[in-house]
Every structure is written in C-alpha cells, then in structure tokens.
Design a protein around this motif. Structure first.
Motif, PDB file in Angstrom:
ATOM      1  N   ARG A 236      -6.212 -21.939 -12.352  1.00  7.18           N
ATOM      2  CA  ARG A 236      -5.393 -22.277 -11.197  1.00  7.18           C
ATOM      3  C   ARG A 236      -4.932 -21.009 -10.469  1.00  7.18           C
ATOM      4  N   ILE A 237      -4.709 -21.145  -9.166  1.00  6.70           N
ATOM      5  CA  ILE A 237      -4.298 -19.995  -8.359  1.00  6.70           C
ATOM      6  C   ILE A 237      -2.994 -19.393  -8.868  1.00  6.70           C
ATOM      7  N   ALA A 238      -2.047 -20.229  -9.231  1.00  3.19           N
ATOM      8  CA  ALA A 238      -0.780 -19.689  -9.742  1.00  3.19           C
ATOM      9  C   ALA A 238      -1.014 -18.808 -10.960  1.00  3.19           C
ATOM     10  N   GLU A 239      -1.978 -19.173 -11.782  1.00  2.00           N
ATOM     11  CA  GLU A 239      -2.267 -18.395 -12.980  1.00  2.00           C
ATOM     12  C   GLU A 239      -2.918 -17.056 -12.641  1.00  2.00           C
ATOM     13  N   VAL A 240      -3.846 -17.034 -11.685  1.00  2.00           N
ATOM     14  CA  VAL A 240      -4.476 -15.759 -11.346  1.00  2.00           C
ATOM     15  C   VAL A 240      -3.458 -14.837 -10.681  1.00  2.00           C
ATOM     16  N   SER A 241      -2.536 -15.411  -9.923  1.00  2.00           N
ATOM     17  CA  SER A 241      -1.486 -14.595  -9.316  1.00  2.00           C
ATOM     18  C   SER A 241      -0.582 -14.009 -10.391  1.00  2.00           C
ATOM     19  N   ASP A 242      -0.164 -14.843 -11.343  1.00  2.00           N
ATOM     20  CA  ASP A 242       0.688 -14.362 -12.429  1.00  2.00           C
ATOM     21  C   ASP A 242      -0.030 -13.333 -13.303  1.00  2.00           C
ATOM     22  N   ALA A 243      -1.358 -13.460 -13.396  1.00  2.00           N
ATOM     23  CA  ALA A 243      -2.128 -12.519 -14.214  1.00  2.00           C
ATOM     24  C   ALA A 243      -2.270 -11.158 -13.550  1.00  2.00           C
ATOM     25  N   GLY A 244      -1.908 -11.066 -12.259  1.00  2.00           N
ATOM     26  CA  GLY A 244      -1.955  -9.775 -11.586  1.00  2.00           C
ATOM     27  C   GLY A 244      -3.170  -9.546 -10.725  1.00  2.00           C
ATOM     28  N   GLN A 245      -3.923 -10.604 -10.400  1.00  2.00           N
ATOM     29  CA  GLN A 245      -5.086 -10.418  -9.532  1.00  2.00           C
ATOM     30  C   GLN A 245      -4.621  -9.877  -8.186  1.00  2.00           C
ATOM     31  N   ARG A 246      -5.241  -8.783  -7.743  1.00  2.00           N
ATOM     32  CA  ARG A 246      -4.771  -8.075  -6.554  1.00  2.00           C
ATOM     33  C   ARG A 246      -4.914  -8.917  -5.284  1.00  2.00           C
ATOM     34  N   LEU A 315       2.902 -16.666  -4.534  1.00  2.00           N
ATOM     35  CA  LEU A 315       2.031 -15.566  -4.123  1.00  2.00           C
ATOM     36  C   LEU A 315       2.845 -14.449  -3.492  1.00  2.00           C
ATOM     37  N   ALA A 316       3.841 -14.828  -2.690  1.00  2.00           N
ATOM     38  CA  ALA A 316       4.672 -13.825  -2.029  1.00  2.00           C
ATOM     39  C   ALA A 316       5.462 -13.008  -3.050  1.00  2.00           C
ATOM     40  N   VAL A 317       6.050 -13.677  -4.029  1.00  2.00           N
ATOM     41  CA  VAL A 317       6.832 -12.978  -5.055  1.00  2.00           C
ATOM     42  C   VAL A 317       5.940 -12.023  -5.848  1.00  2.00           C
ATOM     43  N   ASN A 318       4.740 -12.471  -6.180  1.00  2.00           N
ATOM     44  CA  ASN A 318       3.816 -11.651  -6.974  1.00  2.00           C
ATOM     45  C   ASN A 318       3.067 -10.626  -6.132  1.00  2.00           C
ATOM     46  N   ARG A 319       3.233 -10.681  -4.813  1.00  2.00           N
ATOM     47  CA  ARG A 319       2.511  -9.809  -3.873  1.00  2.00           C
ATOM     48  C   ARG A 319       1.003  -9.944  -4.040  1.00  2.00           C
ATOM     49  N   THR A 320       0.552 -11.163  -4.243  1.00  2.00           N
ATOM     50  CA  THR A 320      -0.875 -11.460  -4.311  1.00  2.00           C
ATOM     51  C   THR A 320      -1.386 -11.678  -2.891  1.00  2.00           C
ATOM     52  N   THR A 321      -2.295 -10.828  -2.456  1.00  2.00           N
ATOM     53  CA  THR A 321      -2.801 -10.900  -1.086  1.00  2.00           C
ATOM     54  C   THR A 321      -3.894 -11.950  -0.976  1.00  2.00           C
ATOM     55  N   VAL A 322      -3.895 -12.662   0.129  1.00  2.00           N
ATOM     56  CA  VAL A 322      -4.995 -13.561   0.469  1.00  2.00           C
ATOM     57  C   VAL A 322      -5.789 -12.935   1.600  1.00  2.00           C
ATOM     58  N   VAL A 323      -7.114 -12.883   1.425  1.00  2.00           N
ATOM     59  CA  VAL A 323      -8.025 -12.401   2.463  1.00  2.00           C
ATOM     60  C   VAL A 323      -8.796 -13.617   2.971  1.00  2.00           C
ATOM     61  N   PRO A 324      -8.402 -14.203   4.104  1.00  2.00           N
ATOM     62  CA  PRO A 324      -8.953 -15.506   4.494  1.00  2.00           C
ATOM     63  C   PRO A 324     -10.425 -15.508   4.886  1.00  2.00           C
ATOM     64  N   LEU A 396      -1.196 -11.193   3.776  1.00  2.00           N
ATOM     65  CA  LEU A 396      -2.514 -11.489   4.324  1.00  2.00           C
ATOM     66  C   LEU A 396      -3.186 -10.185   4.722  1.00  2.00           C
ATOM     67  N   ALA A 397      -4.462 -10.047   4.386  1.00  2.00           N
ATOM     68  CA  ALA A 397      -5.243  -8.890   4.809  1.00  2.00           C
ATOM     69  C   ALA A 397      -6.488  -9.375   5.529  1.00  2.00           C
TER      70      ALA A 397
END
Length: 522
Positions: A236-246, A315-324, A396-397
């Motif tokens: 799940r996306i929440a899990e990859v964000s928590d895991a530190g995916q850039r 995502l915002a709290v974890n600073r996980t960027t989305v590249v659309p 967002l990048a």
C-alpha cells in the motif's frame, strides 16, 4: 513490414511502455560528432552580472523586479536590487531589462536514449539543467563524466539503478537490463550490486513481492542510498511512504489507494499474471493494460475524498514526493490530443519521429467508444488527484517520462508544467515543482533556486512565466553550471543538434536497448 514499422516495434520494447523513441544506437557521422564536441568545449565558468532582471527565484517567494544576479566561479555570488549592486571590475554585464530570470529547470523522470551529440545538449539548451535518469545505463554515466570534465554540454545527471522487479518482470529480455528478484535475499544482493556499480538511487518496480520490497527498503537504508519508483502492486502507498521511499512515480497506485473499493481492486490486481515465457515486452504490457484499465475505472467510480485526504496528509508529513508524469498519461489516455507536429521534433531523427504514430496506434488502437470515454475520464481524475495532493501540501515534482514517444528531451518538461497548471496549480506552484521542490526531491541542495551560494544554473525568459506558464518556452538564454549561452550561441548550438539528429542513422535490425518508461501501467 516497412523499415519504419520495424523501427517502431523495436522502439516499443526499448523505451517507455512501448510508446518510445527508438534506441539511437548508430554512431553519428563525423560532422555531427564535431558539432557535439563544439557544444561542450571546455571553458572556464563565466563571471557575469545579470542586471535589471525580474527574478523568480524558485523558493516560492514573490517575483523580485529590477534585480542584479552576479555569478562568479560557477556560483551565484549575490542577488540584490540593481540600484544597490556594484559588480566588481572585470565582471561582464548582461542587461536583462524586461526579462525574467528563473532557476535552471529540473526534470525528475527521464529515460534518455540517443547519441551524445543530441540528447545531453538538447536538455541544457531547453533550459533543463538537471535530470534524474530512472533506468541508468553505462552511457549515462559516461555522459555525466564528459559533462563534468567540460567535454560535453549537458545537464547535471542523477542516475538510478536498473529496474528491480519481481519475477517474472514486466520487462522481457528483448529489452534487457532489468534485475528480477524473487525474495528478500536476492533483493539485498541486488541493492548491493547496483550501489557498487555507481547508482545514485535504487529503482523499485511494480511486480516486487512484499518481502523483496521491504528488503530493498532496508538494504538501501543500510547502504545509504535513496530508493524510489513505483509502488509495488502488493504494497500500500501508506506503507511505502512510511518505509521512506523518496518518490512515487506516476499516478496509477494513487488512483487505487484513494478508492473505497481498494481491497477488492487489489484482490483483482493480485490475480493479474505476467507470462514469463512471452519474449515480447510489448505483448506483456499490452495484455497488462487490457486487464488493468477496468480496475482503474472501478477505482475512479469509488473515489473517496476523505480517504484521499488522509493519505495525502500522510505523504505530506513523510515528505514523500509524487511525480505525476502527466505528459505520458496524456499521450496514452488522450491520443486524440497528441499533436501532428511540433517545432522541437526537428531535433530528433526523422525516422524516430515517423515511428511514433504506429507505436501509439499499437498501444491505444482498438478501443471502443465506451472504453475511450472511460479512459478520458480516468485522465481527468488524475488531474483532480494532482490538485488535491497539492492542496494537502504533499510534495510534487515535475517529470515527464521522456523517452516515450512525442516527448522531446528538455522541451517536454515545459509541456508538463502546462499540464500541472491544467490540473489546478498556479504557474508559480508548477514552476516550484520543476525548481526548488524538484531539487529537494533529487537530494541536490545546491540547485533549484536563484539564491546566493547556489550553482549557477539559470534560464532567462522573454516573458513572465507567472502570467502564463507557457512563457517558460520563450527562452532568451541559459546558464549551465556557470557557462552563459546567449541567444545567438544558443541558436547555433541548437542548429548543431539538428544537424546531428538528421545525420544519425537508424539502429541496426536486432539492436536492443534498455528503457523503463513506466508511465503506462499501474
């Protein structure tokens, strides 16, 4: 089968989700090679004072009129009002009255394929002074070393690993270069391997098992390198964000994660199989699309705003960027909007451009009117997701998936900015996604803003990009790592790139290349 059809078929498997520019494996003629060397001839950084410019500095601050930006030794030495700025003797003055100065643009998602006489210079001359390469190969590392040594004009390059995918991968051996990992131990070995080989980050992909993905995440942390890419189907996306995916590339996984039907969609997605005996990457992807589009439509019908808000805040709290990568989504989902021609196409070989329509038709043809209507709705929904990500302060990048058909290196990023505005961002916010925010995503604190001490990567525009984002295309001149390229020199160098492209022969039959281009699948 015609030569263009043969080229197009190789292009499918060599580049982005089959809709790609063919690998430019042929050597350029001597005249073209001379042009490339001329573009990158070694020279010392310029000492320049850009005076009376309106500065849009990439930090998100309001534009500052009538400013002087002094560059020395490849760095921004000062940024001050022109009335109070007195550059030292010997510093060249460039009057930018009526013009706009922005940071060099950062392209966060590319799959660069082509001769060094074309691709590196094309990025820089289009104002893209930094790129993130999402499937690194030996030639990208070679280009980077030549650029660093002053022998080649081009952007600074952040270069990823080959794709780490599950077994069987969505990529067959006709592309080659992917790394299949079936368990945690294999995943850890793969991470250590790509770090030894010089990758700046680890690229994760869609078919990784949960065990393998978590092992990649842990081993990347141990090795001190970022990991980023797709959200695997079983995580799940929440899990990859928590895991530190850039960063999370594309919008497919976000579509599923924001639907109240996510559980049933994921169960259906788990039933999708990749035929590991199929030797064609194009065939694997085509079958994949057929199975996944109905799931995406189901996700759109079940969109849950509260669920989305909670995820986007995470995502915002974890600073996980989305590249659309809206550019590649638009190509695949709104093929009727694909242009019949564009001025910048002349900077690529004609045989490559001529292969694009056949490639696109092979991937998007055969849709019923109802399927086309649904897919158009899916694209509209992607735009909504981008707007809501921004509202939730999720980073967002801007990235394009360049390497895909109809996307020209460097120039495509300007169209991506326009798509971000179409999604609901202001021009200033879109520009920030390709400057300051993108630089943070890439881990490059020295680029992305027009501030004192930063690397001198700058673009001078003839018109205000905050009034109309399309004005980023109105380039007056560029400064690449301290080298000032004024209008006449820029035109001369673009003409050299055009000649090099025209003289580049098609690849030999049977040639292969890696590419990822992952924008066309979930």
């Amino acid at each position: 089968m015609t030569e263009v059809q043969r080229i197009g078929r190789r292009g499918f498997v060599a580049g982005a989700v089959a809709v790609t520019g063919t690998a430019l494996t042929g050597g350029a003629p001597a005249r073209a090679a001379e042009a490339g060397r001329d573009a990158g001839a070694r020279r010392s950084p310029d000492a320049v004072a850009f005076t009376h410019a309106t500065v849009v500095d990439g930090t998100g601050a309001a534009p500052a009129p009538d400013m002087t930006v002094v560059v020395e030794a490849g760095r921004i030495a000062s940024v001050a009002p022109s009335a109070r700025s007195r550059p030292r003797p010997g510093v060249r003055t460039v009057d930018l009255t009526g013009k706009y100065l922005i940071p060099g643009l950062v392209e966060s998602h590319t799959h660069s394929d082509g001769p060094e006489t074309v691709v590196p210079a094309l990025y820089a001359l289009a104002g893209v002074t930094t790129v993130r390469e999402m499937w690194g190969r030996a030639e990208h590392h070679a280009w980077r070393e030549k650029i660093r040594g002053g022998a080649l004009l081009g952007p600074r390059w952040v270069i990823g690993s080959p794709v780490l995918d599950g077994s069987p991968s969505l990529w067959a051996q006709d592309v080659g270069g992917e790394i299949e990992v079936s368990d945690g131990a294999a995943a850890r070995r793969a991470v250590r391997q790509v770090v030894r080989e010089g990758a700046d980050f680890v690229k994760v992909y869609s078919r990784l098992t949960r065990e393998a993905y978590l092992a990649v995440a842990d081993e990347a942390r141990r090795q001190g390198v970022p990991f980023l890419g797709h959200c695997p189907d079983v995580v799940r996306i929440a899990e990859v964000s928590d895991a530190g995916q850039r960063s999370i590339e594309h919008l497919h996984a976000l579509l599923l994660a924001t639907s109240r039907h996510e559980r049933e969609i994921r169960r259906a997605l788990a039933e999708v199989r990749v035929d590991g005996t199929d030797p064609s990457s194009l065939s694997r992807y085509h079958r994949w699309f057929d199975q996944v589009h109905p799931l995406e439509w189901r996700a759109v019908l079940g969109y849950d705003r509260d669920r989305a808000d909670a995820l986007f805040r995470r995502l915002a709290v974890n600073r996980t960027t989305v590249v659309p990568t809206l550019s590649v989504h638009r190509t695949l989902e709104l093929p009727d909007e694909v242009p019949a021609g564009a001025e910048e196409w002349k900077y690529l070989p004609a045989w490559q451009v001529e292969s694009w329509p056949d490639q696109l038709a092979a991937l998007t043809g055969g849709r019923t009117p109802e399927q086309a209507r649904r897919i158009r709705r899916i694209f509209t929904h992607r735009l909504r997701i981008v707007a809501e990500l921004h509202e939730a302060s999720a980073p967002l990048a801007a990235g394009t998936d360049t390497g895909t058909g109809y996307l020209v290196p460097g120039f495509a990023l300007h169209d991506e900015l326009a798509l971000l505005v179409r999604a609901g961002l202001t021009p200033a916010q879109a520009l920030h996604a390709a400057t300051g925010q993108a630089a943070r995503t890439l881990g490059l604190p020295q680029v992305g803003t027009v501030t004192r001490g930063m690397s001198a990567d700058l673009v001078v525009l003839d018109a205000d990009p905050l009034r109309d984002i399309r004005n980023t295309k109105r380039i007056h001149g560029v400064m690449v790592d301290g080298r000032w390229i004024p209008p006449q020199e820029r035109e001369r160098l673009l003409a050299a790139v055009q000649r090099a492209a025209a003289q580049t022969p098609p690849p030999q039959e049977g040639a292969t290349s890696t590419g990822c281009g992952c924008g066309g699948h979930p």
